[in-house]
Write an enzyme that holds these catalytic residues in place. Structure first.
Site, PDB file in Angstrom:
ATOM      1  N   CYS A 178       0.947  -1.103   0.169  1.00 59.29           N
ATOM      2  CA  CYS A 178       0.062   0.037   0.183  1.00 59.29           C
ATOM      3  C   CYS A 178       1.008   1.295   0.094  1.00 59.29           C
ATOM      4  O   CYS A 178       1.563   1.726   0.839  1.00 59.29           O
ATOM      5  CB  CYS A 178      -1.000  -0.066   1.339  1.00 59.29           C
ATOM      6  SG  CYS A 178      -2.147   1.376   1.268  1.00 59.29           S
ATOM      7  N   CYS A 187      -0.280   4.043   1.867  1.00 57.71           N
ATOM      8  CA  CYS A 187      -0.054   3.982   3.604  1.00 57.71           C
ATOM      9  C   CYS A 187       1.165   4.010   3.998  1.00 57.71           C
ATOM     10  O   CYS A 187       1.358   4.768   5.225  1.00 57.71           O
ATOM     11  CB  CYS A 187      -0.603   2.591   3.847  1.00 57.71           C
ATOM     12  SG  CYS A 187      -2.202   1.982   3.366  1.00 57.71           S
ATOM     13  N   ASP A 188       2.112   3.591   3.477  1.00 59.33           N
ATOM     14  CA  ASP A 188       3.677   3.469   3.822  1.00 59.33           C
ATOM     15  C   ASP A 188       4.756   4.427   2.895  1.00 59.33           C
ATOM     16  O   ASP A 188       5.681   4.396   3.386  1.00 59.33           O
ATOM     17  CB  ASP A 188       3.829   2.068   3.624  1.00 59.33           C
ATOM     18  CG  ASP A 188       3.236   1.132   4.520  1.00 59.33           C
ATOM     19  OD1 ASP A 188       2.697   1.604   5.598  1.00 59.33           O
ATOM     20  OD2 ASP A 188       2.960  -0.102   4.154  1.00 59.33           O
TER      21      ASP A 188
END
Lengths: 301, 102
Positions: free
Chosen positions: A127, A130-131
């Site tokens: 992701c 996300c990261d």
């Protein structure tokens, strides 16, 4: 005895529960992990009709609270077996129901490389939104050839110092407009006809071993690898009693399965388009059919 | 209660308390927002453990010291020593199990 057991508390499953709850049915939702499914990772949802922009977590939480307020039972246990007689089993319980709605969704497809699990959150991610923030100024790779891979690569160009886009074929499934955008970025390098065959590093990911078409291998230093090679259906539990398509999705027409009283909704179902809108559509259709199966009128009539 | 901590006081928090769990989060992270009420509940049920949270957007030293590359990350300390790390959203039951090992 429940009127309906819904397996999976993502948008499809929760929508089913919402419709069933509003029809005063006795409903149990079983969820193995967290409510909301994959939508909780969406930073912004901008293609849901009637809502200009909403964060994925907020959307999921609103839907969850909507369902919870109807008195639906929601239990966090992993389903390990279902039967044609509509029994649903977890490690600790067996429940019986008149109908079952399967909404187990999909999971990120893995490269199946040695170390892939060990480096998860230590350089490997599924992701980018996300990261990605943790790779400021670092060199990263994105693996894949679809829209997700192209979007991830574009997103990461604004954070990482360099992005390698690695694809095993020479053509991309993703849309041309993304490819055009990628070609304008100075810090993306596209590597085609190449497979990732190894991961390197001790505590965290430090590099990849690549193998090109000619069979030649070489090493690439990166601190991050974003894997975007698609999704796999979470359907293995049902393969003994339901039909699957070639890719393992539950075969269905209009959310019906070959077992009467068992329905399938959302990403786990064989269909053309897997989106929030179609998950929700499936969820409401399944609830409607389950209610009819019980011989009652549907909410909203 | 969950203590909001920062780069400035994280080390003293870890060393001044026997058992410490630190929730590394960001406002924009959906799974973090999902984990946060679970941590609140665990904090009210486990008085022996000190629960903290740290915003990773505002505390870069901690991010680099603990090599955080994904959130939510939970750091488990016992008597000043880092004994466990979990990455990603965990259920309350899973975290409860890990607290037993502290």
């Amino acid at each position: 005895m429940y009127d309906a057991i819904v397996i999976g508390a993502g948008p499809a499953g929760l929508t089913s529960a919402l419709y069933l709850g509003r029809a005063n049915k006795k409903v149990l939702v079983l969820e193995a992990k967290n409510y909301g499914g994959q939508i909780i990772n969406a930073y912004n949802i901008e293609n849901y009709p009637g809502i200009k922009k909403i964060n994925g977590y907020d959307f999921a939480t609103n839907l969850y609270e909507q369902v919870e307020s109807l008195g639906v039972d929601i239990i966090y246990e992993e389903v390990i077996k279902i039967t044609k007689d509509k029994e649903v089993m977890t490690r600790n319980h067996t429940w019986k129901s008149k109908t079952i709605i399967i909404a187990t969704g999909t999971t990120n497809r893995k490269l199946n490389l040695e170390g892939e699990d060990r480096f998860l959150g230590k350089g490997i991610s599924y992701c980018a939104t996300c990261d990605g923030a943790f790779f400021k100024g670092k060199e990263v790779a994105v693996c894949g050839g679809g829209n997700t891979a192209l979007e991830d690569a574009l997103y990461l160009t604004n954070i990482a110092s360099k992005v390698y886009l690695i694809h095993r074929r020479d053509t991309f499934r993703g849309e041309d407009r993304y490819l055009e955008e990628i070609k304008d970025k100075h810090n993306i390098e596209i590597i085609v006809n190449t497979n990732i065959i190894g991961l390197e590093g001790e505590q965290s990911l430090k590099g990849l071993i690549l193998k090109d078409q000619s069979g030649k291998t070489h090493h690439l230093d990166v601190q991050g690898l974003f894997i975007a090679i698609g999704q796999d259906p979470q359907s293995t539990l049902f393969k003994d009693i339901l039909d699957m398509d070639a890719n393992g999705y539950v075969q269905s027409a209009d959310c019906l399965t070959k077992v009467s009283g068992i329905y399938v909704a959302g990403d786990v179902r064989s269909k053309e388009l897997r989106q929030l809108t179609t998950a929700i559509s499936d969820g409401s259709i399944c609830a409607n059919m389950a209610i009819k199966e019980m011989g009652d009128e549907v909410d909203g009539k | 209660m969950v203590n909001e901590i920062s780069d400035q006081n994280i080390e003293s928090m870890i060393h001044d308390n026997d058992e410490v769990v630190i929730d590394c989060y960001a406002e924009w992270c959906g799974p973090c927002r999902m984990l946060s009420p679970i941590i609140e509940e665990l904090a009210s049920e486990n008085k022996r453990v000190t629960f903290c949270k740290i915003n990773i957007d505002e505390n870069e030293e901690t991010v680099s010291k603990y090599e955080i590359m994904s959130i939510p990350t939970l750091l488990f300390f016992s008597h000043g020593k880092l004994i466990n790390i979990t990455i990603g959203l965990k259920s309350k039951e899973e975290i409860k199990e890990l607290l037993k090992a502290l």
